[in-house]
Design an enzyme around this catalytic site. Structure first.
Site, PDB file in Angstrom:
ATOM      1  N   PHE A  92      20.170 -50.547  13.917  1.00 39.74           N
ATOM      2  CA  PHE A  92      19.055 -51.595  14.048  1.00 39.74           C
ATOM      3  C   PHE A  92      17.708 -51.207  13.477  1.00 39.74           C
ATOM      4  CE2 PHE A  92      22.005 -51.735  17.848  1.00 39.74           C
ATOM      5  CZ  PHE A  92      22.958 -52.692  17.167  1.00 39.74           C
ATOM      6  N   GLY A 103      28.636 -50.954  11.682  1.00 35.64           N
ATOM      7  CA  GLY A 103      29.172 -52.125  12.518  1.00 35.64           C
ATOM      8  C   GLY A 103      29.037 -53.317  11.492  1.00 35.64           C
ATOM      9  N   ALA A 154      28.106 -52.696 -11.872  1.00 32.87           N
ATOM     10  CA  ALA A 154      27.898 -51.958 -13.030  1.00 32.87           C
ATOM     11  C   ALA A 154      29.090 -50.923 -13.308  1.00 32.87           C
ATOM     12  CB  ALA A 154      26.485 -51.228 -12.598  1.00 32.87           C
ATOM     13  N   LEU A 170      30.530 -63.577   2.437  1.00 31.45           N
ATOM     14  CA  LEU A 170      31.719 -62.531   1.741  1.00 31.45           C
ATOM     15  C   LEU A 170      33.083 -62.695   2.593  1.00 31.45           C
ATOM     16  CD1 LEU A 170      29.295 -59.791   0.483  1.00 31.45           C
ATOM     17  CD2 LEU A 170      30.416 -61.731  -0.949  1.00 31.45           C
ATOM     18  N   THR A 192      33.341 -60.737   9.333  1.00 30.77           N
ATOM     19  CA  THR A 192      32.369 -59.679   9.883  1.00 30.77           C
ATOM     20  C   THR A 192      30.921 -60.612   9.905  1.00 30.77           C
ATOM     21  OG1 THR A 192      32.520 -59.361   7.524  1.00 30.77           O
ATOM     22  CG2 THR A 192      33.569 -58.013   9.060  1.00 30.77           C
ATOM     23  N   GLY A 250      22.047 -59.317   7.960  1.00 29.92           N
ATOM     24  CA  GLY A 250      22.292 -58.426   9.046  1.00 29.92           C
ATOM     25  C   GLY A 250      20.919 -58.805  10.026  1.00 29.92           C
ATOM     26  N   GLU A 251      19.792 -59.177   9.360  1.00 28.96           N
ATOM     27  CA  GLU A 251      18.812 -59.561  10.193  1.00 28.96           C
ATOM     28  C   GLU A 251      18.345 -61.174  10.221  1.00 28.96           C
ATOM     29  OE1 GLU A 251      16.059 -56.271  10.145  1.00 28.96           O
ATOM     30  OE2 GLU A 251      16.457 -55.829   7.911  1.00 28.96           O
TER      31      GLU A 251
END
Ligand code: FES
Ligand code: FES
Lengths: 173, 783
Positions: free
Chosen positions: B288, B515, B567, B676, B680, B749-750
């Site tokens: 975090f 996580g 790449a 994706l 999760t 995530g945020e």
């Protein structure tokens, strides 16, 4: 320190009690028995990460002095799976996204097992309406209230509750 | 019970195995110079494969068995345990430091203080320009002199044979001080004057038109002050390192969001080549923003070298509070002016937060208002007030979590004054271009997210009259707020892929799993890019010896790995074609003419011209092929504005007797590009929402304003949300790929945490008629 009761049994194997009486059950597990599955989140009894089962009851191992556990039977997260077959609750945690980082997870799982035993014994919780009932249930707020001693900062609470509810469905009235 | 359960799992497992996960049409390599070209990545073009499927976490079985090793769980013969003693004044000098009792205490190996610590270089800190991979927030010398900079600074390290001995001996350390005047409260810091925040050496102030005048001229306006307290991340795994020197090579088992950065930064401080330091961090028990380099890394390395023994330094929970900081306290003014019909004419968002003089760290709260609502005029600015407190740092989500609290509370207040539904107000101010700078958004479906969320949540059942829904002692209400976060891909990403003769591929990136499901999601992408079954790919991470410069911050890691992997896969396909022999179905084909499918390469226009990886390598007599690839500079942000959007809806019940707030329902409606992995991703969104609930209702790091000491330095006194505080969290998403992002995904995530506090505050207003502009919204504020 072992004159009465002998060593502590951890997941079925005897482990000698420490010479230093300050050693917590948690540190006995992690530093002396090499069982790191039980986690240290606060060492103050506030997070539940260190929860283990002692004779089937959930105990915060950071608040327990190891020397008090002579002759007792301790089960940790490592003792739940049989060989390579995980405990159904462990599988349910994977299926229901009951974790992210995984650090609180062993404590959540052990706590849920101990909690279910409490429910089956009829131990009421703060949200139980009928304190005299022979067994409690997991409905309404019961499950979440009873698991509230186990913090998850990743916030996987929904998945944990789903995993526990699914695993124990049918075990309560 | 368990039989039925097992049967269900077996069935589910079989269904998963049968699902056409593996890609069935050839996936071409992403061309060079893709960054900035719309839909350059085939995975952002409606591709079907593993990407987008709800694969269970690959590391799940290890974690639920307690077999995932964390930093404090690596053993060494002869390991010594460390404990720290902390200063008890905020500022001054130590006039005495009595270590005799500690040194004489049983089992003590070493007591390290500024008197006997070796000379070290200063901490380089984090390099905002990203030129150097510095990590860490403080720039102070570590245990080099008698100066005290905050209450809780480590003043001595004790090393002993056991943790119990070290803890006891540390309690025997006694310091005396010559205290100096210190600024130990936010109020005192503000009173001493503020300075403008600069990032990259430039003020972040944004001015467009004359906002104050436009505000005064607006038909309807709000102009309020919002206050937010300090917060601590409180990952459940406390910071910990286990370190060992092998000659002059340093091995660090860490819990970090930046393995390579930690190695580099430790190298600078210790004065050794960072290549001699290997940092691994396979599992991080929550990050975090706080799992970066702090003084304990340096102290453990120094103590280990001095004592000649491997060292474990695991911070106590109290230690986490004393020596690692979090979100700083802040005070913000937000003013919004609008026409009668709700069209916003002016936004003023200014504010100040507390940071340290020695290591000012940005909390750019005014940037929350920068990219969302169309408005003619803006003034946005953030300033800093210096305090002698523990170093502040980045916490999910810097600037935004508190900035959005102010902005989205104010917008709700404006809707109230206009007599307009707060969602309608937001929809009226939607914009296709960034109001600052005018760039078009790469993909903005905020309006869809609002509408779909409102429908699913049952927003139409909300009573527009505050305080009008009562159920016994409980007042009920609904609120909403916007969430948003910028897309970010940081330079320096690189990956290595090893393709072996058995047709398996392993990628390696010096990235992190805290996580988020990094290895799982990246395995899905790798499998699709190479046309392999998921069980034939793996992704290694969490090791500074692996390629790439990744930080697991700012929701940027997935894009960074994505850019590096695309790449590397292109280079792999290119190298494979060079190995193709005459007689191969692939003979004569160029990179642009092939794609990956069915465990090998095939012609795009004729997939029957196919050769497996095993066959290509076997014919060329190769046991393996190893390639690397580097992410292109992040040019995709040059011409478009890349943001994720969404809305949080929540329903609260407030007790009219105790003032307690319970959140009864919550929904996130998200527009984050391609999802994706729905499992999760949902987990990440929920986690952010839960952290937002803490900020809304319970969390506050409480300082004693007289001496700057944290008084609630425990999880018993700092209240993070617990099970009963978190209702089932409903989620929906648009799942519209972003044409400019690798795999179409913008990072998640945020995002969800940004709008939770205002959604809760707005719901509380709807329930009670009380507007609380001061977090956390604890019961006494509602009585
Ligand atoms: S470690 Fe025992 S309750 Fe936190
Ligand atoms: S899974 Fe990270 S703390 Fe619960």
């Amino acid at each position: 320190m072992t004159e009465d009761g002998g060593p502590v049994r951890i997941n079925g194997s005897p482990v000698a009690l420490p010479d230093d009486p300050r050693v917590s059950l948690l540190d006995l597990l992690r530093e002396q028995a090499g069982l790191h599955g039980t986690k240290k989140g606060c060492d103050q009894g506030a997070c539940g990460a260190c929860t283990v089962l002692v004779d089937g009851q959930r105990v915060l191992s950071c608040l327990a002095l190891a020397v008090q556990y002579a002759g007792r039977e301790v089960v940790t997260i490592e003792g739940l799976s049989e060989g390579d077959t995980p405990h159904p609750l462990q599988r349910a945690f994977v299926e229901h996204e009951g974790f992210q980082c995984g650090y609180c997870t062993p404590g959540q799982i052990c706590s849920a097992l101990g909690m279910m035993a409490e429910v089956e014994r009829g131990v009421p919780s703060y949200v139980t309406a009928d304190l005299g009932a022979a067994t409690a249930g997991l409905d309404g707020d019961e499950l979440r209230e009873r698991m509230s001693g186990n913090l998850c900062r990743c916030g996987a609470y929904n998945g944990i509750a789903d995993a526990v509810a699914e695993t124990f469905a049918g075990r309560t009235r | 019970m368990s039989d039925a359960h097992d049967a269900k799992l077996v069935e589910e497992g079989a269904a998963l195995a049968r699902r056409p996960g593996r890609t069935t049409t050839p996936v071409p390599a992403v061309p060079e110079n893709w960054a900035g070209v719309a839909h350059a990545d085939p995975l952002s073009r409606g591709h079907r494969g593993y990407v987008g499927t709800p694969l269970a976490r690959l590391d799940g079985p290890v974690k639920v068995r307690g077999r995932a090793p964390f930093a404090a769980e690596y053993g060494y013969d002869d390991l010594a345990y460390a404990a720290l003693a902390y200063s008890t004044i905020p500022k001054g000098r130590m006039t005495g430091l009595d270590t005799a009792a500690a040194e004489a205490s049983p089992g003590v190996v070493l007591v390290l203080t500024h008197r006997n610590a070796p000379r070290l270089n200063p901490q380089p800190g984090y390099d905002m320009s990203l030129r150097d991979p510095g990590i860490g927030f403080e720039r102070l010398p570590v245990m080099q002199d008698d100066r005290v900079h905050w209450n809780g600074q480590p003043i001595a390290l004790v090393l002993a044979e056991t943790q119990e001995q070290a803890d006891h001996a540390a309690s025997l350390i006694h310091a005396t001080y010559a205290a100096e005047p210190a600024v130990t409260s936010f109020a005192a810091a503000l009173a001493a004057g503020t300075r403008p925040l600069e990032i990259f050496g430039r003020r972040i102030r944004v001015e467009l038109g004359d906002a104050e005048q436009a505000l005064a001229a607006s038909a309807v306006s709000v102009d309020e002050t919002y206050r937010t307290p300090p917060h601590h991340h409180n990952t459940i795994e406390p910071h910990a390192v286990t370190v060992a020197w092998h000659g002059d090579e340093l091995r660090v088992h860490d819990s970090t969001q930046g393995v390579l950065h930690t190695a580099w930064t430790l190298g600078q401080i210790l004065g050794i080549d960072p290549a001699r330091i290997r940092v691994t961090s396979p599992f991080v028990g929550g990050g975090f923003g706080v799992k970066v380099l702090w003084q304990h890394h340096v102290l453990a390395a120094v103590a280990s070298r001095t004592a000649g023994r491997p060292v474990r330094l695991a911070l106590s929970r109290e230690g986490v509070f004393r020596m690692t900081g979090g979100r700083p306290p802040a005070e913000q003014r937000v003013a919004v002016g609008a026409d009668e019909d709700g069209r916003i004419r002016a936004i003023v968002h200014t504010g100040a937060y507390a940071t340290t003089r020695h290591s000012p760290w940005p909390e750019p709260l005014s940037m929350a208002s920068q990219n969302h609502y169309a408005s003619d005029a803006f003034v946005l600015d953030t300033s800093m007030a210096y305090a002698d407190l523990v170093q502040n740092c980045s916490m999910r989500t810097p600037g935004s979590t508190i900035g959005f609290f102010a902005l989205e509370s104010a917008v709700d207040e404006l809707a109230g004054k206009l007599g307009m539904d707060p969602i309608e107000l937001r929809l009226r101010n939607e914009t296709a271009t960034n109001p600052i700078g005018g760039k078009p958004f790469s993909s903005r479906h905020a309006a869809e997210a609002w509408r779909a969320g409102a429908e699913r949540f049952g927003w139409s059942r909300r009573s527009p009259v505050p305080g009008s829904v009562r159920d016994g002692e409980w007042l009920a209400g609904m609120g909403c707020a916007m969430v948003s976060h910028h897309y970010q891909r940081r330079p320096g990403g690189a990956a290595r892929i090893r393709l072996t003769a058995d047709g398996r591929a392993r990628a390696e990136v010096a990235a992190h799993e805290m996580g988020m499901g990094t290895a799982t999601v990246q395995s899905q992408i790798l499998a699709d890019r190479l046309g392999l079954d998921i069980d034939r790919v793996s992704v290694g991470y969490g090791d500074s010896a692996m390629p790439g410069r990744f930080l697991a911050v700012g929701s940027s890691q997935s894009a960074g790995i994505g850019g590096a992997l695309l790449a590397a896969t292109r280079n792999l396909m290119d190298e494979l074609l060079k190995l193709v022999r005459d007689g191969s179905p692939l003979a004569g084909l160029t990179l642009a003419e092939v794609g990956a499918v069915n465990g090998g390469l095939a012609a795009l226009d004729d997939p029957s011209r196919h050769e497996s990886y095993e066959s290509v390598l076997a014919r060329a007599g190769r046991a393996e092929l190893v390639v690397e690839g580097s992410g292109e500079p992040p040019a995709e942000m040059a011409n478009v504005s890349m943001f994720s959007f969404g809305a949080i809806f929540c329903e609260v019940r407030v007790s009219s007797v105790t003032g307690e707030t319970r959140v009864s329902r919550i929904l996130g409606s998200i527009d984050c590009g391609r999802v994706l992995n729905p499992r999760t991703a949902a987990s990440q969104f929920r986690g952010g929402i839960v952290m937002g609930l803490g900020a809304a209702l319970t969390e506050e790091t409480v300082f004693d304003d007289r001496n700057g000491r944290i008084v609630n330095a425990s999880l018993g006194d700092y209240h993070v949300p617990a099970h009963l505080d978190v209702p089932p969290i409903d989620l929906i998403w648009t799942d519209i790929p972003d044409p400019y992002a690798p795999a179409g995904a913008r990072g998640i995530g945020e995002l969800s945490s940004t709008g939770v506090a205002p959604a809760v505050a707005n719901a509380i207003h709807n329930a009670t008629g009380r507007r609380i502009r001061d977090l956390p919204i604890t019961p006494e504020k509602l009585l």
